[in-house]
Design a protein around this motif. Sequence first.
Motif, PDB file in Angstrom:
ATOM      1  N   TRP A 157       5.624 -79.032 -14.333  1.00 44.76           N
ATOM      2  CA  TRP A 157       5.310 -80.392 -14.049  1.00 44.76           C
ATOM      3  C   TRP A 157       3.861 -80.549 -13.141  1.00 44.76           C
ATOM      4  N   LEU A 158       3.585 -79.580 -12.260  1.00 42.58           N
ATOM      5  CA  LEU A 158       2.313 -79.612 -11.657  1.00 42.58           C
ATOM      6  C   LEU A 158       1.169 -79.244 -12.663  1.00 42.58           C
ATOM      7  N   ALA A 159       1.280 -78.388 -13.805  1.00 42.91           N
ATOM      8  CA  ALA A 159       0.383 -77.857 -14.640  1.00 42.91           C
ATOM      9  C   ALA A 159       0.173 -79.207 -15.403  1.00 42.91           C
ATOM     10  N   GLU A 160       1.077 -79.894 -15.954  1.00 44.88           N
ATOM     11  CA  GLU A 160       0.703 -81.052 -16.671  1.00 44.88           C
ATOM     12  C   GLU A 160      -0.006 -82.207 -15.950  1.00 44.88           C
ATOM     13  N   ARG A 161       0.327 -82.462 -14.666  1.00 45.82           N
ATOM     14  CA  ARG A 161      -0.172 -83.539 -13.702  1.00 45.82           C
ATOM     15  C   ARG A 161      -1.688 -83.065 -13.712  1.00 45.82           C
ATOM     16  N   MET A 162      -1.924 -81.707 -13.491  1.00 45.85           N
ATOM     17  CA  MET A 162      -3.253 -81.275 -13.403  1.00 45.85           C
ATOM     18  C   MET A 162      -4.137 -81.646 -14.617  1.00 45.85           C
ATOM     19  N   ILE A 163      -3.580 -81.544 -15.810  1.00 49.21           N
ATOM     20  CA  ILE A 163      -4.321 -81.884 -16.663  1.00 49.21           C
ATOM     21  C   ILE A 163      -4.377 -83.458 -17.091  1.00 49.21           C
ATOM     22  N   VAL A 164      -3.124 -84.250 -17.468  1.00 46.29           N
ATOM     23  CA  VAL A 164      -3.306 -85.471 -17.905  1.00 46.29           C
ATOM     24  C   VAL A 164      -3.619 -86.339 -16.940  1.00 46.29           C
ATOM     25  N   ARG A 165      -3.503 -86.197 -15.656  1.00 43.48           N
ATOM     26  CA  ARG A 165      -3.981 -86.983 -14.561  1.00 43.48           C
ATOM     27  C   ARG A 165      -5.195 -86.241 -13.678  1.00 43.48           C
ATOM     28  N   SER A 166      -5.640 -85.231 -14.006  1.00 45.56           N
ATOM     29  CA  SER A 166      -6.451 -84.574 -13.213  1.00 45.56           C
ATOM     30  C   SER A 166      -6.155 -84.376 -11.886  1.00 45.56           C
ATOM     31  N   SER A 167      -4.870 -83.914 -11.511  1.00 45.62           N
ATOM     32  CA  SER A 167      -4.507 -83.907 -10.010  1.00 45.62           C
ATOM     33  C   SER A 167      -5.320 -82.821  -9.432  1.00 45.62           C
ATOM     34  N   ASN A 168      -5.735 -83.189  -8.384  1.00 44.75           N
ATOM     35  CA  ASN A 168      -6.380 -82.165  -7.447  1.00 44.75           C
ATOM     36  C   ASN A 168      -5.506 -81.551  -6.615  1.00 44.75           C
ATOM     37  N   LEU A 169      -4.614 -82.190  -6.123  1.00 40.72           N
ATOM     38  CA  LEU A 169      -3.427 -81.451  -5.274  1.00 40.72           C
ATOM     39  C   LEU A 169      -2.640 -80.544  -5.931  1.00 40.72           C
ATOM     40  N   ALA A 170      -2.267 -80.802  -7.510  1.00 42.47           N
ATOM     41  CA  ALA A 170      -1.664 -80.043  -8.201  1.00 42.47           C
ATOM     42  C   ALA A 170      -2.336 -78.434  -8.493  1.00 42.47           C
ATOM     43  N   THR A 171      -3.846 -78.884  -8.647  1.00 43.25           N
ATOM     44  CA  THR A 171      -4.573 -77.716  -8.985  1.00 43.25           C
ATOM     45  C   THR A 171      -4.603 -76.584  -7.862  1.00 43.25           C
ATOM     46  N   ASN A 172      -4.779 -77.086  -6.453  1.00 43.12           N
ATOM     47  CA  ASN A 172      -5.034 -76.409  -5.677  1.00 43.12           C
ATOM     48  C   ASN A 172      -3.444 -75.437  -5.281  1.00 43.12           C
ATOM     49  N   ILE A 173      -2.510 -76.187  -5.555  1.00 42.52           N
ATOM     50  CA  ILE A 173      -1.097 -75.455  -5.495  1.00 42.52           C
ATOM     51  C   ILE A 173      -0.854 -74.557  -6.338  1.00 42.52           C
ATOM     52  N   LEU A 174      -1.308 -74.949  -7.621  1.00 44.52           N
ATOM     53  CA  LEU A 174      -1.239 -73.985  -8.738  1.00 44.52           C
ATOM     54  C   LEU A 174      -2.158 -72.501  -8.427  1.00 44.52           C
ATOM     55  N   LEU A 175      -3.314 -72.824  -7.750  1.00 47.15           N
ATOM     56  CA  LEU A 175      -4.349 -71.757  -7.669  1.00 47.15           C
ATOM     57  C   LEU A 175      -3.648 -70.838  -6.571  1.00 47.15           C
ATOM     58  N   GLY A 176      -2.905 -71.279  -5.555  1.00 48.96           N
ATOM     59  CA  GLY A 176      -2.207 -70.578  -4.617  1.00 48.96           C
ATOM     60  C   GLY A 176      -1.131 -69.719  -5.291  1.00 48.96           C
ATOM     61  N   HIS A 177      -0.564 -69.962  -6.402  1.00 46.60           N
ATOM     62  CA  HIS A 177       0.305 -69.329  -7.011  1.00 46.60           C
ATOM     63  C   HIS A 177       0.041 -68.285  -8.180  1.00 46.60           C
ATOM     64  N   VAL A 178      -1.015 -68.791  -8.690  1.00 46.85           N
ATOM     65  CA  VAL A 178      -1.922 -67.756  -9.949  1.00 46.85           C
ATOM     66  C   VAL A 178      -2.706 -66.954  -9.244  1.00 46.85           C
TER      67      VAL A 178
END
Length: 281
Positions: free
Chosen positions: A107-128
């Motif tokens: 879900w965070l990945a989808e929000r990172m793309i479709v709404r360009s969420s910065n918060l989702a992006t940084n959370i995902l970077l912490g995992h990958v």
Amino acid sequence: MTWDDLDARLAAVPGTASVYAGRLDAAPTWTHAEHAPHYAASTMKVAVLAALYRAAEAGALDPDTPVPVHNDFPSAHPDGPRFSLTPHYDNDNAVWDRLDRTATLRWLAERMIVRSSNLATNILLGHVGLPAVAEVWALAGARHSVTGRGIEDYTAQAAGITNLVTAADLAALLGALATGATRPGPVATPASCATMLDVLRAQEFREDLPAGLPAGVPIAHKNGWVTGVRHGVGVVHPHDAPPYVLAVCTTTDLTDPDACRLLADVSARVWAARHDLRPAS
């Protein structure tokens, strides 16, 4: 308008404008300063998306596992303090509404793309991890693009740790996802590539490249913008011609509406030439 006319128009832009346009699995039809580096803005999120799906394929992450939604991140600078994001600088309230709760990585990945969420992006970077994102760029054949830090990591930015892209590299990444959806490719499995393209087609910000296309034409794309920067990259699927990839990067003195119009105009010109996108001689 000929390609030469477009070259002249882009050369007159106050700043740097870069373009890569051509069919998949072929040399480009038209390029303009395609290897010039630009600050990545949110276009780097495509590489983060691919890193997540690669980690899922390897069994390192389960994209459907809930993870904490938090706003506290380590700096990419070795001596940098932890930092937080600014809510009003983001484009997606839905992720902020889950702060201190959980959400799945998918879900965070989808929000990172479709709404360009910065918060989702940084959370995902912490995992990958940043090395996994670098591996995506390398596997796609990118030559100059770098994802060195998370969003709003100002300590790292001040130390010269930044995120860069080129039009050619963005086209290589989107092209790899598009061709990888139909046959095994270097970045991810066909199933993962097809899923990522579906996410990119659901992009909600459509004021640049999609604005130059007729209504209803499918485009899997990601854009990015900050003051003085407006980029767009996408794979277009005409109903009457083979698919093609288009990447336009601008670092200019144009206002954002004018930069959007420029990207839309380039997109419209490439669309008009969709039947004749042969490799340049």
